[in-house]
Write a protein that holds these residues in place. Structure first.
Motif, mmCIF file in Angstrom:
data_model
loop_
_atom_site.group_PDB
_atom_site.id
_atom_site.type_symbol
_atom_site.label_atom_id
_atom_site.label_comp_id
_atom_site.label_asym_id
_atom_site.label_seq_id
_atom_site.Cartn_x
_atom_site.Cartn_y
_atom_site.Cartn_z
ATOM 1 N N ARG A 142 -28.113 -25.555 -11.801
ATOM 2 C CA ARG A 142 -26.837 -25.201 -12.442
ATOM 3 C C ARG A 142 -26.241 -24.057 -11.655
ATOM 4 O O ARG A 142 -26.925 -23.103 -11.312
ATOM 5 C CB ARG A 142 -27.039 -24.757 -13.886
ATOM 6 N N ASP A 153 -22.185 -26.508 -14.851
ATOM 7 C CA ASP A 153 -22.561 -27.910 -14.957
ATOM 8 C C ASP A 153 -23.790 -28.190 -14.104
ATOM 9 O O ASP A 153 -23.922 -27.672 -13.002
ATOM 10 C CB ASP A 153 -21.408 -28.800 -14.485
ATOM 11 N N PRO A 154 -24.677 -29.055 -14.595
ATOM 12 C CA PRO A 154 -25.857 -29.387 -13.806
ATOM 13 C C PRO A 154 -25.495 -30.255 -12.596
ATOM 14 O O PRO A 154 -24.538 -31.020 -12.641
ATOM 15 C CB PRO A 154 -26.738 -30.154 -14.788
#
Length: 157
Positions: A57, A63-64
């Motif tokens: 992240r 966001d991953p």
């Protein structure tokens, strides 16, 4: 404490010792294993290497994203007394995975828990803490502090 509370406490302890075994150097685990009396066990899953997807992240909160793949070796064993041990270790060292699985099973046994905790897990935790301190000192030696100097000046007339 309720049964659920005991299960949560047990799972926290197991999570900690499994992390120590997984992060330990294979040579350290093997050396500790050699000092123990070996229990009889059966391989449920012989050590096998494979790949896992590593995700990250941005900044730890974003966001991953898929970072890449990593080789891990997993194993599962059952002691003759009934305890089942699992392990996942980084890399391809099959012996490390098998020993870690047996130690996980032993740590779940009342007969072996205290001995393995004192003779294996505690020394491994100390060695890992020492490695973290060395890494932190090396990183601190290269640290650069940026600062802004603010000067108060009287306006020119």
């Amino acid at each position: 404490m309720s049964d659920t509370g005991l299960e949560i406490a047990a799972s926290e302890g197991r999570r900690e010792w499994m992390a120590v075994l997984a992060k330990a150097e294979a040579s350290e685990v093997s050396a500790a294993w050699e000092r123990l009396e070996k229990p009889a066990y059966t391989l449920l899953r012989s050590p096998e290497p494979g790949l896992v997807l590593v995700r990250g992240r941005m900044g730890g909160l974003g966001d991953p994203f898929n970072l890449g793949e990593m080789t891990v070796t997993r194993s599962a064993v059952r002691l003759t007394t009934g305890e089942t041990g699992l392990s996942y270790v980084a890399g391809r060292n099959r012996k490390h995975a098998e020993i870690a699985a047996v130690l996980d099973a032993m740590l779940q046994s009342e007969a072996h828990h205290d001995l393995v905790r004192a003779e294996v897990i505690a020394p491994l935790e100390i060695a890992q803490a020492a490695r973290r301190q060395v890494a932190a000192r090396k990183a601190a030696a290269t640290r650069v502090d940026f600062f802004t100097l603010v000067r108060d000046r009287e306006p020119s007339k």
